[in-house]
Design an enzyme around this catalytic site. Structure first.
Site, PDB file in Angstrom:
ATOM      1  N   GLY A   1      38.106  89.251  15.871  1.00  0.00           N
ATOM      2  CA  GLY A   1      37.615  88.430  14.774  1.00  0.00           C
ATOM      3  C   GLY A   1      37.154  87.089  15.292  1.00  0.00           C
ATOM      4  N   CYS A   2      37.046  86.145  14.416  1.00  0.00           N
ATOM      5  CA  CYS A   2      36.562  84.808  14.750  1.00  0.00           C
ATOM      6  C   CYS A   2      37.305  84.236  15.951  1.00  0.00           C
ATOM      7  CB  CYS A   2      36.742  83.895  13.546  1.00  0.00           C
ATOM      8  SG  CYS A   2      36.288  82.193  13.876  1.00  0.00           S
TER       9      CYS A   2
END
Length: 164
Positions: A12-13
């Protein structure tokens, strides 16, 4: 004497991952960037196929690859395909970029432990991908949550007990 190694993961981020890993015992440095994609010199605006990843430099005398993966599987949801929190798309996939057979075996072992634990509602979908060039992200992405303390993150420690 330090025994420095590097690990490459995506979950993810990259901001939230870096913020949590930077303070782990044995971690000496973190960089966010792009890995596993189609183009050279990727940017935030142009990184087809690349995951938002993190390069972790760690002292193997203090922590192990398996211990890093154990934490990785506690700080992001490894059961969602191409998604973490509000972020969707292959850039936000859960992936471990494998550098050698030892890492591959360790990753498979930890994934099995995570699946067997039943802590997550589904099975791990984290991909094991061959190591690819890691492209360091733009400067404003590095240490982002240190610079922007109210910045967005979907990463947090979900379980306070180890899978190992």
């Amino acid at each position: 004497m330090e025994n420095l190694k590097k690990a490459y993961i995506a979950g993810g981020c990259f901001w939230g991952m870096e913020d949590l890993f930077r303070v782990r015992p044995g971690v000496t440095d973190t960089e966010v960037g792009y890995i596993g994609g189609e183009n050279e010199n990727p940017t935030y605006q142009n990184h087809p196929g690349h995951a938002e990843g993190i390069e972790i430099t760690y002292d193997a005398n203090i922590t192990s690859f398996k211990e890093l993966l154990d934490y990785f599987f506690r700080m992001h949801d490894p059961t969602t395909v191409d998604r973490q929190g509000n972020d969707k798309g292959s850039s936000y996939r859960s992936a471990i970029f494998i550098q050698n057979e030892e890492e591959e075996e360790a990753a498979k072992e930890v994934i099995q432990l995570v699946d067997d634990s039943g802590k997550w509602p589904g099975k791990v979908v984290t991909t094991l991908e061959p190591i690819a060039k890691f492209w360091v992200a733009e400067g404003y992405h590095q240490d982002y949550l240190v610079k922007n303390q109210n910045g967005y993150t979907c990463h947090f420690e979900r379980f306070n007990t180890s899978f190992l």
